[in-house]
Design a protein around this motif. Structure first.
Motif, PDB file in Angstrom:
ATOM      1  N   THR A   1     -15.770  10.063   0.719  1.00 31.66           N
ATOM      2  CA  THR A   1     -15.321   9.038  -0.214  1.00 31.66           C
ATOM      3  C   THR A   1     -16.444   8.037  -0.461  1.00 31.66           C
ATOM      4  OG1 THR A   1     -13.008   9.225   0.473  1.00 31.66           O
ATOM      5  CG2 THR A   1     -13.689   7.135  -0.511  1.00 31.66           C
TER       6      THR A   1
ATOM      7  N   PHE B   1       0.661   4.019  -2.939  1.00 32.41           N
ATOM      8  CA  PHE B   1      -0.091   5.254  -2.702  1.00 32.41           C
ATOM      9  C   PHE B   1       0.627   6.329  -1.877  1.00 32.41           C
ATOM     10  CE2 PHE B   1      -3.653   2.005  -2.902  1.00 32.41           C
ATOM     11  CZ  PHE B   1      -4.009   2.318  -4.209  1.00 32.41           C
TER      12      PHE B   1
ATOM     13  N   LYS C   1      -5.361   7.258   0.383  1.00 32.95           N
ATOM     14  CA  LYS C   1      -5.654   5.832   0.254  1.00 32.95           C
ATOM     15  C   LYS C   1      -4.743   5.027   1.177  1.00 32.95           C
ATOM     16  CE  LYS C   1      -6.747   6.666  -4.632  1.00 32.95           C
ATOM     17  NZ  LYS C   1      -6.409   6.314  -6.029  1.00 32.95           N
ATOM     18  N   TYR C   2      -3.470   5.409   1.221  1.00 32.25           N
ATOM     19  CA  TYR C   2      -2.526   4.755   2.112  1.00 32.25           C
ATOM     20  C   TYR C   2      -2.935   4.963   3.571  1.00 32.25           C
ATOM     21  CZ  TYR C   2       1.768   4.509   4.943  1.00 32.25           C
ATOM     22  OH  TYR C   2       2.692   4.255   5.929  1.00 32.25           O
TER      23      TYR C   2
ATOM     24  N   VAL D   1       0.830  -1.200   0.000  1.00 30.49           N
ATOM     25  CA  VAL D   1       0.000   0.000   0.000  1.00 30.49           C
ATOM     26  C   VAL D   1       0.865   1.250   0.000  1.00 30.49           C
ATOM     27  CG1 VAL D   1      -1.706   1.309   1.316  1.00 30.49           C
ATOM     28  CG2 VAL D   1      -1.936  -1.161   1.125  1.00 30.49           C
TER      29      VAL D   1
ATOM     30  N   ASP E   1      -3.509  10.756  -3.694  1.00 29.88           N
ATOM     31  CA  ASP E   1      -3.480   9.311  -3.490  1.00 29.88           C
ATOM     32  C   ASP E   1      -3.033   8.934  -2.081  1.00 29.88           C
ATOM     33  OD1 ASP E   1      -4.469   8.521  -5.884  1.00 29.88           O
ATOM     34  OD2 ASP E   1      -2.566   7.855  -6.752  1.00 29.88           O
TER      35      ASP E   1
ATOM     36  N   SER F   1      -6.093  -2.834  -5.781  1.00 29.55           N
ATOM     37  CA  SER F   1      -5.071  -2.217  -6.622  1.00 29.55           C
ATOM     38  C   SER F   1      -3.688  -2.341  -5.995  1.00 29.55           C
ATOM     39  CB  SER F   1      -5.408  -0.744  -6.848  1.00 29.55           C
ATOM     40  OG  SER F   1      -4.398  -0.094  -7.583  1.00 29.55           O
TER      41      SER F   1
ATOM     42  N   THR G   1     -11.461  -1.068  -3.842  1.00 31.64           N
ATOM     43  CA  THR G   1     -10.687  -0.981  -5.088  1.00 31.64           C
ATOM     44  C   THR G   1      -9.256  -0.550  -4.791  1.00 31.64           C
ATOM     45  OG1 THR G   1     -11.284   1.335  -5.565  1.00 31.64           O
ATOM     46  CG2 THR G   1     -12.787  -0.371  -6.332  1.00 31.64           C
ATOM     47  N   TRP G   2      -9.068   0.292  -3.777  1.00 30.63           N
ATOM     48  CA  TRP G   2      -7.712   0.664  -3.378  1.00 30.63           C
ATOM     49  C   TRP G   2      -6.945  -0.560  -2.895  1.00 30.63           C
ATOM     50  CZ3 TRP G   2      -9.511   5.185   0.314  1.00 30.63           C
ATOM     51  CH2 TRP G   2     -10.112   6.185  -0.457  1.00 30.63           C
TER      52      TRP G   2
END
Length: 381
Positions: free
Chosen positions: A300, A188, A197-198, A184, A194, A311, A307-308
């Protein structure tokens, strides 16, 4: 016609007849004695002869019936619960193929059976959903829109097999969590939007927070102090109809709590706050929401964190888990690390300690391997 004595000593009178519209009808009545039963039978027969039961029921469609049912059902229910039931009716009941604008008087047992058969071919847990429609027909009977529930004597077929998700784990072990956080971070942890997301995924894995709790976080909920960082949990974000959201208090009082945050995760929150502030200045907007969407002013979308996650682990050997699996991970590894159970219960917001122990804290392989040593360290003879 029949009169039957029941186990409790009462008598049940049942009279079957065909009304003027050619419908098979039956009337039942329970009384205290055989004499009263015979009298009740005569009274019902007289009413049959007089045409009392030949009334045409009020014409009402399934759409109208469900609206009336939901008004009654919704009292005291959370929006997310109401939305879940409404969603089922929209997708599987009020369709052109089945019951959309169909008069309920025209829905009989064979039609309901066909609907159940199709539902069983789509859902492995269809029975609980089918029971929602059964309750709707019970409601219709109670208001005398129909004489009987067409769900009576239906057959519930064997459902389809549950989806094979053997590729997914319920939670990560120590090594998997370490690999996940590194993945992660590599994906990110950059000085742009981004980065949120992390921070989001790390926060779930290192605090045990629920996704809905993290999504609705405000900066005013977070307290950064010299002695540590803590987050006040007083609300959660739920999807209640399609993509609509509702902010609710936690389901239980235990859900209202203060969550302690480790030092590294606190630093990532501060870093994200600085990145977000710069984005605010550049765009001319402001928001107190921690995990803002791309527009910087709204929450969000509920489906994005998954999805994060996917990914981040794409192309790695890290197994899939769902977003809630990060909460499972925190609780399981906290138990393995020796965290006091009452402390853990308060951190994750369980109202019942058995939930903490039984539902989430599965015994890991490492814990099983240490079982013998733990015992012999006390009883070493």
């Amino acid at each position: 016609m029949s009169i039957k004595k029941q186990k409790n000593g009462n008598y049940q009178v049942r009279v079957q007849f065909t009304d003027s519209l050619g419908r098979r009808r039956n009337k039942k009545k329970t009384v205290a004695s055989l004499t009263l039963a015979k009298r009740a039978e005569r009274e019902i027969l007289n009413e049959v002869d007089a045409g009392t039961f030949n009334k045409v029921h009020k014409k009402i469609t399934m759409n109208e019936l469900i609206d009336k049912f939901m008004l009654d059902y919704s009292r005291g229910k959370r929006k997310v619960t109401i939305g879940r039931v409404n969603r089922f009716f929209e997708l599987y009941v009020l369709t052109n193929e089945w019951f959309n604008h169909v008069q309920i008087s025209k829905i009989d047992r064979p039609i309901v059976q066909a609907w159940i058969d199709e539902l069983a071919n789509k859902q492995s847990t269809y029975k609980s959903n089918a029971s929602q429609l059964k309750r709707v027909f019970d409601f219709a009977v109670s208001y005398e829109y129909i004489d009987s529930n067409p769900f009576e004597r239906v057959h519930y077929p064997t459902p389809i097999d549950k989806p094979n998700r053997s590729y997914r784990v319920e939670n990560y072990d120590y090594d998997q969590l370490q690999a996940f956080i590194h993945a992660v971070e590599n994906k990110f942890a950059k000085p742009n939007l981004d980065y949120r997301k992390y921070v989001y995924l790390r926060l779930l894995a290192f605090t045990g927070m629920r996704s809905g709790e993290a999504t609705v976080l405000l900066w005013s909920d977070i307290e950064f102090t010299d002695s540590g960082t803590n987050i006040t949990i007083s609300k959660t974000l739920s999807r209640y109809r399609g993509q609509n959201f509702s902010i609710n208090p936690p389901k239980t009082e235990a859900g209202k709590r203060v969550v302690m945050v480790d030092e590294i995760t606190a630093r990532t929150l501060k870093t994200w706050r600085n990145i977000q502030q710069q984005a605010f200045m550049a765009s001319g907007v402001r928001s107190d929401i921690v995990f803002t969407s791309k527009d910087l002013v709204s929450y969000t979308t509920h489906s994005l964190p998954r999805t994060w996650l996917l990914s981040a682990i794409k192309g790695t050997d890290i197994p899939q888990t769902n977003i809630h699996g990060l909460r499972h991970t925190y609780i399981t590894l906290a138990v393995q690390a020796g965290m006091d159970i009452k402390t853990l219960q308060a951190q994750v917001g369980h109202d019942d300690i058995n939930t903490t122990l039984g539902v989430y804290a599965s015994v890991t392989k490492d814990m099983r391997a240490k079982t013998v040593d733990v015992f012999t360290s006390l009883v070493n003879f």
